[in-house]
Design a protein around this motif. Sequence first.
Motif, short mmCIF file in Angstrom:
data_model
loop_
_atom_site.label_atom_id
_atom_site.label_comp_id
_atom_site.label_asym_id
_atom_site.label_seq_id
_atom_site.Cartn_x
_atom_site.Cartn_y
_atom_site.Cartn_z
N GLY A 251 0.98 -0.99 0.03
CA GLY A 251 -0.01 -0.12 0.11
C GLY A 251 0.92 1.35 -0.16
O GLY A 251 1.97 1.19 -0.23
N ASP A 252 0.32 2.22 0.47
CA ASP A 252 1.10 3.61 0.24
C ASP A 252 1.30 4.38 1.80
O ASP A 252 0.24 4.67 2.26
CB ASP A 252 0.01 4.43 -0.57
CG ASP A 252 0.99 5.92 -1.02
OD1 ASP A 252 1.94 6.15 -0.43
OD2 ASP A 252 0.31 6.72 -1.81
N MET A 253 2.39 4.40 2.16
CA MET A 253 2.74 5.21 3.62
C MET A 253 3.42 6.29 3.15
O MET A 253 4.27 6.86 4.30
CB MET A 253 3.46 3.93 4.42
CG MET A 253 3.00 4.49 5.92
SD MET A 253 3.71 2.94 7.01
CE MET A 253 2.60 1.73 6.88
N ARG A 254 3.41 6.61 2.16
CA ARG A 254 4.13 7.97 1.76
C ARG A 254 3.18 9.41 2.42
O ARG A 254 2.18 9.25 2.49
CB ARG A 254 4.20 8.43 0.42
CG ARG A 254 5.13 7.41 -0.19
CD ARG A 254 5.30 7.50 -1.57
NE ARG A 254 3.84 7.38 -2.26
CZ ARG A 254 3.43 7.58 -3.57
NH1 ARG A 254 4.36 8.14 -4.20
NH2 ARG A 254 2.47 7.40 -3.71
N ILE A 255 4.02 10.20 3.04
CA ILE A 255 3.49 11.33 3.53
C ILE A 255 3.48 12.49 2.31
O ILE A 255 4.69 13.02 2.08
CB ILE A 255 3.89 11.90 4.89
CG1 ILE A 255 3.72 10.99 5.89
CG2 ILE A 255 3.18 13.38 5.07
CD1 ILE A 255 4.29 11.38 7.06
N VAL A 256 2.41 12.83 1.81
CA VAL A 256 2.65 14.07 0.62
C VAL A 256 2.03 15.25 1.09
O VAL A 256 2.23 16.50 0.64
CB VAL A 256 2.03 13.54 -0.70
CG1 VAL A 256 2.89 12.30 -1.36
CG2 VAL A 256 0.54 13.21 -0.52
N ASP A 257 1.23 15.43 2.06
CA ASP A 257 0.55 16.30 2.73
C ASP A 257 0.70 16.21 4.30
O ASP A 257 -0.37 15.58 4.96
CB ASP A 257 -1.02 16.41 2.30
CG ASP A 257 -1.73 17.46 2.90
OD1 ASP A 257 -1.33 18.52 3.39
OD2 ASP A 257 -3.21 17.47 2.69
N PRO A 258 1.41 17.02 5.02
CA PRO A 258 1.76 16.79 6.49
C PRO A 258 0.34 17.14 7.09
O PRO A 258 -0.07 16.59 8.11
CB PRO A 258 2.78 17.55 6.60
CG PRO A 258 3.67 17.71 5.39
CD PRO A 258 2.60 17.73 4.09
N MET A 259 -0.14 18.23 6.64
CA MET A 259 -1.46 19.06 7.38
C MET A 259 -2.56 17.81 7.17
O MET A 259 -3.07 17.66 8.18
CB MET A 259 -1.79 20.15 6.78
CG MET A 259 -2.81 20.94 7.75
SD MET A 259 -2.11 21.06 9.41
CE MET A 259 -3.64 20.85 10.20
#
Length: 515
Positions: free
Chosen positions: A313-321
């Motif tokens: 799956g996807d565990m990347r952070i692209v939008d911290p807020m």
Amino acid sequence: MKITFLETSDMHGYVAPTNYSDDQEQGFGTAKVAAKMKQLKNEATGPVVTIENGDFIQGSPLSYYIAKSQHPVAALTAPVNQLGVDVHVLGNHEFNYGLAYLKEAIASYRSPVLAANILNDAGEPYFGQAYTILEKEGIKIAVLGLVTQYIPHWEQPATIKGMTFQSIVETAKAYVPKLREVADIVVVSYHGGFEKDLTTGEPTELLTGENEGYQLLHEVSGIDALFTGHQHREIATKINGIPVVQPGFRGSFIGKIELTVATDQGHIRVVESEAALVPVADMAPDEETLALLAPITEELDTWLDQPLGKVVGDMRIVDPMGARIKEHPYIEFINRVQMAASGAHISGTALFNNEGKGFGSTITMRDVITNYIYPNTLAVVRVTGAELKEALEQTANYLAVADDTIIFNPAFIEPKPQYYNYDMYEGIDYTIDLRQPVGQRITSLRFEGKDVAMNQHLDIVINQYRAVGGGNYEMFSADKIIREIQVDMTELIADYLKAHPVIEATANQNFKVIG
């Protein structure tokens, strides 16, 4: 005659110009500072005094690796020694790896290390020296070293046993008059910042004593210059006519104060002063400084690139807020690690800054250490339902609504971002309704399918900083800790991934934020 003072502060173990997450050269680091400092010293027309204002031995993957490996801390402090620093001041993060490591670091420095307001049982400076007097071209310059008194709110009691942390204002009132009698120039180097707006005098934070710079300059006379840090701010100004600098963090700037002195009836006095910040981004890193750590840097890269696990799956952070207002798989993962390590059924953590990128499909140690940036250990606190609700109400205050959009409360971004104080919990279900008045925003709070009773006792795992009340979470305190996990959180994450080499990027959305 013009005396030039050059200050570094909060370099946090960054030597090479890298953030360790990619290969792009950054505009900071001790190696760039070294190159710029050589230039500034050559340009100076009079004597030069260099001050290192604390928080050097913790904060980067390099400093973490040295602290956890067989390398002595002297390997890390060597670049600072090469700067030719005249005096060092302790910072609060110097305590993070324990007292023995701190004493080893102090012993490795070639110049005096100051901390006037940390006292032993006899009421004397615990670490030996309160001040030093430097003689430069016949001028006696006293440097008084002070540290934020708030350290007991962050550190484990065992680390600071036998120490008393005194207000810097009280300490300066005792020392500055004495130093004026024996020195021509008196300056203060303070690992702390400002609690009030520098222009209006309005408080910019709770007046806890963590930062006392404004009070210092309004209550203590006889200071010729003030060097500050801790808040990572970029300041070059005058307050009450006294030049003040604070040079950011990671070695992005050098704080520079120039004092022009003249002899008046046999006494040397300051007749003019200037404060400035000198950026280092345009400098090529000093090769001699880089060479000091070249063998360890190669080891470090190998260690950072070791694979620990994989993500489905996807565990990347692209939008911290976005990750703060809707539960993100990375946040749930960190809470799950804390729960597994502690046995607690409720866990709280934070997204510490806006630089973390989360995890890609393969997780390396580099990913772990550039996302989880603090050397935290964990503690389990036993609190009542009322105290948990109070903590959630406080964390809700870090959010605000502007133009129908949920944002991070600007009051906690300036003058210093406090992203690390907004907590997100796992193991409970709760709702933050920002439409409600402050103190009444937790409109739902449930544990194991039932509403939490205010007199109910709950065990919660949080990092040690928060467990002793760090971030002004006064509902938590050392006396509520029922057990501690004395393993660094980075190691706990790595161990969890070894036991669970494939993890799923899931989030159960146990909390909801309504704007």
